[in-house]
Write a protein that holds these residues in place. Structure first.
Motif, short mmCIF file in Angstrom:
data_model
loop_
_atom_site.label_atom_id
_atom_site.label_comp_id
_atom_site.label_asym_id
_atom_site.label_seq_id
_atom_site.Cartn_x
_atom_site.Cartn_y
_atom_site.Cartn_z
N SER A 166 9.92 -0.09 -0.85
CA SER A 166 8.20 -0.04 -1.99
C SER A 166 7.55 1.51 -1.56
O SER A 166 8.35 2.53 -0.48
CB SER A 166 8.32 -0.84 -1.43
OG SER A 166 7.67 -0.76 0.06
N ALA A 213 0.72 -1.11 0.03
CA ALA A 213 0.26 0.05 0.36
C ALA A 213 0.73 1.27 -0.08
O ALA A 213 0.23 2.13 0.14
CB ALA A 213 -0.93 -0.24 1.19
N GLY A 214 2.11 1.22 0.24
CA GLY A 214 2.92 1.99 -0.03
C GLY A 214 3.18 3.00 1.84
O GLY A 214 3.95 3.87 2.25
N THR A 215 2.71 2.56 2.57
CA THR A 215 1.99 3.10 3.67
C THR A 215 3.51 3.05 4.90
O THR A 215 3.68 3.50 5.49
CB THR A 215 1.21 2.99 5.04
OG1 THR A 215 0.91 1.33 4.27
CG2 THR A 215 -0.22 2.99 3.86
#
Lengths: 278, 309
Positions: A278, A95-97
Motif C-alpha cells: 500500500s 493513507a499510505g502512512t
C-alpha cells in the motif's frame, strides 16, 4: 521501552483525531437522551422488558451508569470499537502512512501490539466516559431515592447495597463491558491487517457481532452458544445480584480471551509475513 | 564488500503468478548517486520495497549498509531515509506534528532531546519551515512532496532512497531538491533515486541501473554509458557540402543536411575539412544520451507483461 514509545505515539494519534471524540460524544449522548425521556415520562420499561435494568433505575440515578452501559453494549459500543480497530492498520495502509511507519522501522509485531493497546485504551476510555456522563445525567435527571436517604439501593436480589458497594460493582461492570468488546475488536484488527480498507475491516467485526447475535437467539444453534462472543454480553447484570453470580461473568471473560487469543495470533501471523504494497 | 550501501543477490519476487522482479543484482556503492530507471511496471518500486523490508523476496538476498533485510532491519533501517511511491502524512495534523510523531515512533538514544531541532532542520532544508501550523490536508502537491523528503531527512540518514523525488514540484522546487541532494551527497550521503526524468538523473547521478520487465538490464557509470558514439556532428560556415563530400569520402555517414554533417570520427576530420578550404564553425563529439540508452534497452509500456507495483 520502544513499545511504550510507540504506544504513546498511537494514543496521541487517536487523541488528536476529531473522529475519536465525536464517536465518544455520540456514545455518551444516547444514555443522556434515554435518561431525559425516563425523567420526563417517569415510565420505565416493565421488568423483564426493554433494556435490562432500566426499570430499577428510575428510582435511583446512581444505578444509571451501569444501565447506560447496558444500553450501549449491544450495538453502539461495538460499532465504535470496530471502527477504531478496523482503522488501526488498514487506515494507515489507505493513507499510505503504514509504509513510512514500517521503514522507520517500528517493527510489525510492535506496531500490532501498540495498535491493540490503543484500541483497548479507546474502549476503556469510552466506557469510562459513558459511565461518568450517565452518572451525572442519572443523578441530575433521575435523582436519588429519598426514602433510602440516598445511601442505599436495592440489588436485583432485593438486598441493600451501600454506595461504596455500588461503586465497586459499577467499576466491575465497566471492566466486564470493556472485556466483552475484545472479541469483535480482535476480529476487526485481524481484518485490518489483511485488507487496505478500514471500512471493510470494521464491517467484518460488525458481521461477527450480528452473526453471533442471530445464533445466540437461535435455539437450533444451542450447541455453539457458549462459544459465541455475544453470548455472555448481558451477564454484567449478574454483578448486581447479591451475592454476585460469577458463573456467567467468568465464562464471558474466558470466551472473550479465547476469541482474542485465536484472532490476534492470526493477525500477528498474517501481518508479520505479509507484503506491504500500500 | 562493506563499501556497498546496497547489494542484492538474485533478488526475485513473484506476486501469485506475476513475476515482478527477476534475479536482480543491484550494487550501490557508498557515496554513489545512483539513478534507478525503468518504465512503469518494470519492477523498480517492488525492488525498492524489498530493500526497505516492506515486500519480502520470493528468493534472493538483500544487504543494506552491511546488514540483512529484513533480518537486521531494526539495526540498518534507522540509518536509511526513504520516500516510496509518493509522500503520505496524517491530513489533519501539521507537517511539523507529522514529523515529530513519526520520529517519536522509534526512539533512538538521545533522539528525543534533538527531535525538535532535527525536525526544524529537515523542514528548513526543503523550504517548509515557514508553513506553520497549517494541516497537511491544505498542502499543495509540491508541499506534500517536500514534506515527504523532509521526513526522509529527519534521521540524517547514511542512505537516502527516494522514489520520484521531484514529482509535482515546480521548477524552483526541482532546483531546490536537486541542490539539496547534491549537497547531501557532498556530505557523504549515498543516494538511490528513481525517476522518470532522465535529464534530471543525467544531471544528478553518477551511476544508473535500468529495470525492464523485472530484470536489471543496465547497471553502469553514467560517464561510461554516455561514451562517444564514434561520430562527429560538424557544422560548416557555408553551404559547400559538395566539397565536403569530396574531402570526407566514405567518412561522411549520412547525406548532408543543410550545413551540418554527420561524420565518422576517424583521422583528423576538422583538419581535413580546413585543408580542403572549408570553414568549420563547430565540431561536436556525439554522445549517447541517457534517454537513448534507456529507450534502447527497455520495452515500451504495453509491449511487456508489466505489473503496476
Amino acid at each position: 521501552m520502544k513499545l511504550a514509545a510507540l504506544t504513546w505515539v498511537e494514543l496521541r494519534k487517536l487523541a488528536l483525531r476529531p473522529r475519536t471524540w465525536v464517536s465518544v460524544a455520540l456514545l455518551c449522548a444516547l444514555p443522556v437522551v434515554v435518561a431525559a425521556f425516563l425523567a420526563t415520562s417517569e415510565l420505565a420499561p416493565r421488568p423483564g422488558q426493554g433494556p435490562a435494568f432500566l426499570s430499577a433505575v428510575l428510582g435511583n440515578g446512581q444505578l444509571y451508569p451501569a444501565a447506560a452501559l447496558g444500553i450501549v453494549v449491544p450495538i453502539f459500543l461495538p460499532v465504535a470499537v470496530c471502527v477504531v480497530a478496523g482503522d488501526a492498520v488498514a487506515g494507515e495502509a489507505q493513507a499510505g502512512t503504514l509504509r513510512y511507519l514500517l521503514v522507520r522501522p517500528v517493527g510489525r509485531t510492535r506496531l500490532l501490539v501498540a495498535k491493540l493497546f490503543a484500541v483497548l485504551a479507546f474502549t476503556f476510555g469510552a466506557v469510562i466516559a459513558v459511565a461518568l456522563v450517565s452518572l451525572v445525567a442519572g443523578t441530575q435527571l433521575l435523582g436519588t431515592r429519598p426514602d433510602a436517604l440516598g445511601t442505599t439501593t436495592a440489588s436485583l436480589s432485593g438486598t441493600a447495597l451501600s454506595t461504596q458497594e455500588l461503586l465497586v460493582r459499577t467499576l466491575l461492570v465497566m471492566a466486564y463491558v470493556s472485556v466483552s468488546m475484545i472479541g469483535v475488536a480482535a476480529l476487526a484488527l485481524l481484518l485490518s491487517t489483511l485488507v487496505d480498507s478500514p471500512l471493510v475491516a470494521a464491517l467484518g467485526g460488525l458481521a461477527l457481532l450480528v452473526a453471533s447475535t442471530v445464533l445466540v437467539g437461535l435455539d437450533a444453534a444451542s450447541a455453539v452458544h457458549d462459544l459465541l462472543p455475544t453470548r455472555y454480553w448481558l451477564a454484567w447484570v449478574d454483578l448486581f445480584r447479591d451475592p454476585v453470580l460469577w458463573t456467567d461473568v467468568q465464562r464471558g471473560v474466558l470466551v472473550q480471551l479465547a476469541w482474542a487469543g485465536v484472532l490476534l495470533a492470526a493477525a500477528w501471523a498474517s501481518f508479520t509475513t505479509r507484503d506491504v504494497t500500500s | 564488500m562493506s563499501d556497498l550501501a546496497v547489494e542484492t543477490t538474485g533478488l526475485t519476487k513473484r506476486f501469485g503468478r506475476v513475476q515482478a522482479v527477476t534475479d536482480v543484482d543491484l550494487r550501490v556503492a557508498e557515496g554513489d548517486r545512483y539513478g534507478f530507471l525503468g518504465p512503469n511496471g518494470s519492477g523498480k518500486t517492488t525492488t525498492v520495497r524489498m530493500l526497505l523490508g516492506l515486500v519480502l523476496p520470493t528468493s534472493g538476498r538483500v544487504r543494506v549498509l552491511g546488514g540483512r533485510v529484513p533480518g537486521d532491519a531494526a539495526r540498518v533501517l534507522p540509518q536509511v531515509g526513504a520516500m516510496v511511491e509518493g509522500p503520505a502524512a496524517i491530513g489533519h495534523l501539521s507537517g511539523r506534528a507529522n514529523l515529530r510523531l513519526l520520529d517519536a515512533a522509534v526512539p533512538t538514544p538521545g533522539g528525543r532531546r534533538t527531535r525538535r531541532a532535527r525536525v526544524e532542520a529537515a523542514l528548513e532544508a526543503v523550504g517548509l519551515a515557514q508553513v506553520g501550523r497549517r494541516p497537511v490536508r491544505a498542502y499543495s502537491l509540491g508541499m506534500r512532496q517536500r514534506l515527504g523528503i523532509a521526513s526522509a531527512l529527519v534521521r540524517r540518514p547514511r542512505l537516502l532512497v527516494l522514489d520520484e523525488p521531484t514529482n509535482g514540484l515546480d521548477p524552483q522546487g526541482i532546483a531546490l531538491v536537486t541542490d539539496l541532494l547534491l549537497q547531501l551527497s557532498a556530505q557523504g550521503t549515498t543516494l538511490l533515486v528513481s525517476s522518470h526524468l532522465l535529464s534530471e538523473v543525467e544531471h544528478l547521478c553518477t551511476r544508473v541501473g535500468v529495470m525492464d520487465r523485472g530484470h536489471l538490464v543496465v547497471q553502469d557509470d553514467v560517464d561510461a554509458l554516455r561514451a562517444p558514439t564514434g561520430r562527429l556532428v560538424v557544422t560548416l560556415s557555408g553551404a559547400e557540402t559538395g566539397t565536403a563530400e569530396r574531402v570526407l569520402g566514405r567518412r561522411l555517414l549520412e547525406p548532408p543536411c543543410g550545413r551540418s554533417l554527420v561524420v565518422a570520427d576517424e583521422g583528423d576530420v576538422v583538419g581535413d575539412l580546413v585543408r580542403g578550404g572549408l570553414a568549420v564553425r563547430e565540431a561536436v563529439v556525439e554522445r549517447r544520451t541517457l534517454t537513448d540508452v534507456v529507450l534502447a534497452r527497455t520495452t515500451a509500456v504495453g509491449e511487456g507483461a508489466g505489473v503496476a507495483r
